[in-house]
Design a protein around this motif. Structure first.
Motif, PDB file in Angstrom:
ATOM      1  N   GLN A 177       0.842  -1.209   0.000  1.00  0.00           N
ATOM      2  CA  GLN A 177       0.000   0.000   0.000  1.00  0.00           C
ATOM      3  C   GLN A 177       0.874   1.255   0.000  1.00  0.00           C
ATOM      4  O   GLN A 177       0.688   2.163  -0.801  1.00  0.00           O
ATOM      5  CB  GLN A 177      -0.872   0.017   1.248  1.00  0.00           C
ATOM      6  N   ALA A 178       1.842   1.271   0.931  1.00  0.00           N
ATOM      7  CA  ALA A 178       2.683   2.470   1.067  1.00  0.00           C
ATOM      8  C   ALA A 178       3.531   2.677  -0.189  1.00  0.00           C
ATOM      9  O   ALA A 178       3.667   3.802  -0.682  1.00  0.00           O
ATOM     10  CB  ALA A 178       3.576   2.333   2.296  1.00  0.00           C
ATOM     11  N   LEU A 179       4.081   1.600  -0.716  1.00  0.00           N
ATOM     12  CA  LEU A 179       4.990   1.727  -1.853  1.00  0.00           C
ATOM     13  C   LEU A 179       4.226   2.055  -3.134  1.00  0.00           C
ATOM     14  O   LEU A 179       4.700   2.823  -3.970  1.00  0.00           O
ATOM     15  CB  LEU A 179       5.813   0.445  -2.018  1.00  0.00           C
ATOM     16  N   HIS A 180       3.044   1.493  -3.275  1.00  0.00           N
ATOM     17  CA  HIS A 180       2.232   1.820  -4.454  1.00  0.00           C
ATOM     18  C   HIS A 180       1.860   3.299  -4.415  1.00  0.00           C
ATOM     19  O   HIS A 180       1.952   4.004  -5.418  1.00  0.00           O
ATOM     20  CB  HIS A 180       0.985   0.931  -4.493  1.00  0.00           C
ATOM     21  N   ALA A 181       1.472   3.767  -3.230  1.00  0.00           N
ATOM     22  CA  ALA A 181       1.114   5.186  -3.087  1.00  0.00           C
ATOM     23  C   ALA A 181       2.320   6.081  -3.373  1.00  0.00           C
ATOM     24  O   ALA A 181       2.177   7.194  -3.875  1.00  0.00           O
ATOM     25  CB  ALA A 181       0.581   5.447  -1.685  1.00  0.00           C
ATOM     26  N   ARG A 188      -0.742  -2.963  -7.510  1.00  0.00           N
ATOM     27  CA  ARG A 188      -1.663  -2.240  -6.629  1.00  0.00           C
ATOM     28  C   ARG A 188      -2.341  -3.246  -5.704  1.00  0.00           C
ATOM     29  O   ARG A 188      -2.954  -4.202  -6.170  1.00  0.00           O
ATOM     30  CB  ARG A 188      -2.711  -1.547  -7.492  1.00  0.00           C
ATOM     31  N   PRO A 189      -2.240  -3.057  -4.388  1.00  0.00           N
ATOM     32  CA  PRO A 189      -2.913  -4.003  -3.488  1.00  0.00           C
ATOM     33  C   PRO A 189      -4.359  -3.570  -3.267  1.00  0.00           C
ATOM     34  O   PRO A 189      -4.638  -2.388  -3.135  1.00  0.00           O
ATOM     35  CB  PRO A 189      -2.100  -3.858  -2.194  1.00  0.00           C
ATOM     36  N   ASN A 239      11.311   5.424   1.579  1.00  0.00           N
ATOM     37  CA  ASN A 239      10.111   5.112   2.364  1.00  0.00           C
ATOM     38  C   ASN A 239      10.414   4.172   3.528  1.00  0.00           C
ATOM     39  O   ASN A 239       9.535   3.462   4.025  1.00  0.00           O
ATOM     40  CB  ASN A 239       9.042   4.505   1.453  1.00  0.00           C
ATOM     41  N   GLU A 240      11.691   4.161   3.908  1.00  0.00           N
ATOM     42  CA  GLU A 240      12.155   3.386   5.065  1.00  0.00           C
ATOM     43  C   GLU A 240      11.829   1.903   4.974  1.00  0.00           C
ATOM     44  O   GLU A 240      11.392   1.269   5.935  1.00  0.00           O
ATOM     45  CB  GLU A 240      11.606   3.990   6.358  1.00  0.00           C
ATOM     46  N   ARG A 241      12.060   1.374   3.783  1.00  0.00           N
ATOM     47  CA  ARG A 241      11.861  -0.065   3.605  1.00  0.00           C
ATOM     48  C   ARG A 241      12.965  -0.676   2.763  1.00  0.00           C
ATOM     49  O   ARG A 241      13.424  -0.081   1.791  1.00  0.00           O
ATOM     50  CB  ARG A 241      10.515  -0.331   2.925  1.00  0.00           C
ATOM     51  N   ILE A 242      13.353  -1.875   3.168  1.00  0.00           N
ATOM     52  CA  ILE A 242      14.266  -2.696   2.371  1.00  0.00           C
ATOM     53  C   ILE A 242      13.473  -3.937   2.008  1.00  0.00           C
ATOM     54  O   ILE A 242      12.796  -4.511   2.877  1.00  0.00           O
ATOM     55  CB  ILE A 242      15.501  -3.081   3.212  1.00  0.00           C
ATOM     56  N   HIS A 243      13.518  -4.353   0.758  1.00  0.00           N
ATOM     57  CA  HIS A 243      12.689  -5.488   0.333  1.00  0.00           C
ATOM     58  C   HIS A 243      12.991  -6.724   1.173  1.00  0.00           C
ATOM     59  O   HIS A 243      12.102  -7.353   1.731  1.00  0.00           O
ATOM     60  CB  HIS A 243      12.935  -5.759  -1.162  1.00  0.00           C
ATOM     61  N   GLY A 244      14.244  -7.105   1.261  1.00  0.00           N
ATOM     62  CA  GLY A 244      14.624  -8.231   2.106  1.00  0.00           C
ATOM     63  C   GLY A 244      14.745  -9.558   1.364  1.00  0.00           C
ATOM     64  O   GLY A 244      15.365 -10.493   1.881  1.00  0.00           O
ATOM     65  N   ASP A 245      14.143  -9.673   0.185  1.00  0.00           N
ATOM     66  CA  ASP A 245      14.301 -10.903  -0.606  1.00  0.00           C
ATOM     67  C   ASP A 245      14.306 -10.527  -2.084  1.00  0.00           C
ATOM     68  O   ASP A 245      13.723 -11.203  -2.928  1.00  0.00           O
ATOM     69  CB  ASP A 245      13.153 -11.882  -0.300  1.00  0.00           C
ATOM     70  N   LEU A 246      14.992  -9.431  -2.374  1.00  0.00           N
ATOM     71  CA  LEU A 246      14.966  -8.939  -3.748  1.00  0.00           C
ATOM     72  C   LEU A 246      15.964  -9.717  -4.608  1.00  0.00           C
ATOM     73  O   LEU A 246      17.098  -9.964  -4.203  1.00  0.00           O
ATOM     74  CB  LEU A 246      15.311  -7.439  -3.778  1.00  0.00           C
TER      75      LEU A 246
END
Ligand code: ATP
Ligand code: MG
Length: 341
Positions: A177-181, A188-189, A239-246
């Protein structure tokens, strides 16, 4: 590989019927129940209201898979997010993804339903590296603050494990949601249920888009898409996120565009002490794929530059594992960071 019967046997009744049975309404009469369903699922089917009992899908699911889908997707059908399940497009390690016909509530024609395996089948071995410094989320995506629930999770009771499983799904949904926005290239979730997420389907009626790992790119396109993936990594970090399994396995390619998927293990660069190592690994895997497509790069340098660009401190103590002593640029990087201390 376990059968769906085994899946069901590992679920307790509470989990299976959670939030799905409308207790205030009397069922008009039980729908026909297949003979071999386990008792908990029989009870669940008996308690269905008509709309869910009428949820027949085009996809010819095995009997137990059908029960599993009804349980996981029935609420989406009732609320007209989906009108049909057309096919299973992928059975992944953690979840299966189904191509669905969208319902009246959604403008799109096709929609993807990611249905998670029961938590008992998840590989939770390395969970703690991702969950470090991360609050647990409930089925509405809100931080769990209830002492009883926190205790159950800490003690790893069956109930606590269900809550942790839910949190994992909620992280995937709320991150998307956050990343799509924020404009990232993610599906899009639409909606989250106790065991499934609905999102844009990438592909067409014949099947889902291939992952980058399944295709080779022309040099020019590889160059462009590498830039695009890095822009997304940058945007995630902003946006203070790391995918973690990219990796190339979690990036879809469709009509010249990329889409990043599979977000349950996102970590925060601020609160997770493993964040920089996880970040370097993500960037490295992406760079390795593009190196095979003829685009050379220096992943550790890229990771360090993006990391510092967003104001995060590099963690020199983890360098010995991350840097290559034979690599001149790594040695320079190491020196630069030592000077920053
Ligand atoms: N929105 C989508 N549109 C089309 N296909 C999708 C979508 N999301 C996932 N898929 C397909 O389903 C596969 C599994 O999805 P995902 O990676 O999210 O789940 P997973 O269970 O974590 O898988 P794995 O363990 O294989 O990484 C993907 O590799 C992709 O082929
Ligand atoms: Mg995946």
């Amino acid at each position: 590989m376990k059968t769906y019967l085994e899946f069901f046997e590992e679920l307790d009744d509470n989990e299976l019927t959670h939030r799905l049975v409308n207790k205030n309404r009397k069922p008009k009469g039980p729908p026909p129940i297949p003979k071999l369903l386990p008792p908990s699922e029989k009870a669940f089917l008996r308690a269905q209201d008509d709309s869910r009992a009428n949820f027949n899908f085009t996809y010819q699911a095995a009997r137990f898979e059908a029960g599993w889908l009804l349980n996981s997707l029935g609420g989406f059908y009732e609320h007209q997010w989906i009108s049909d399940v057309l096919r299973c497009v992928k059975g992944g390690k953690e979840a299966s993804v189904y191509l669905c016909r969208a319902g009246a509530e959604v403008e799109a024609d096709l929609i993807a339903a990611k249905v998670y395996r029961p938590r008992s089948l998840r590989n939770l071995k390395n969970d703690h590296a991702y969950r470090e410094g991360r609050d647990n989320l409930d089925d509405e995506g809100k931080i769990v603050l209830d002492d009883g629930k926190l205790h159950a999770m800490a003690q790893r009771t069956a109930y606590g494990k269900n809550l942790l499983h839910q949190s994992w799904i909620a992280y995937e949904f709320t991150s998307m949601q956050a990343l799509h926005a924020a404009g990232a290239d993610v599906p899009r979730p639409y909606e989250m249920a106790h065991n499934a997420i609905l999102m844009d389907f990438v592909g067409d009626e014949t099947g889902c888009a291939p992952t980058l790992s399944e295709i080779s790119l022309e040099h020019g396109e590889a160059q462009n898409l590498f830039g695009r993936v890095l822009q997304n990594i940058d945007l995630l970090l902003a946006n203070e996120r790391i995918h973690g399994d990219l990796s190339a396995y979690n990036i879809l390619y469709w009509e010249g565009e990329i889409t990043l998927i599979d977000f349950p293990q996102v970590v925060s660069p601020k609160t997770n002490r493993n964040a920089f190592s996880i970040f370097v690994r993500d960037v490295t895997r992406v760079c390795e794929y593009f190196a095979k497509q003829g685009i050379g790069s220096h992943p550790r340098q890229i990771a360090a530059d993006l990391w510092t660009k967003h104001g995060h401190r590099l963690a020199p103590e983890i360098h010995p594992r991350l840097l290559d002593a034979e690599d001149e640029r790594d040695r320079a990087l190491w020196q630069k960071q030592k000077n920053m201390r």
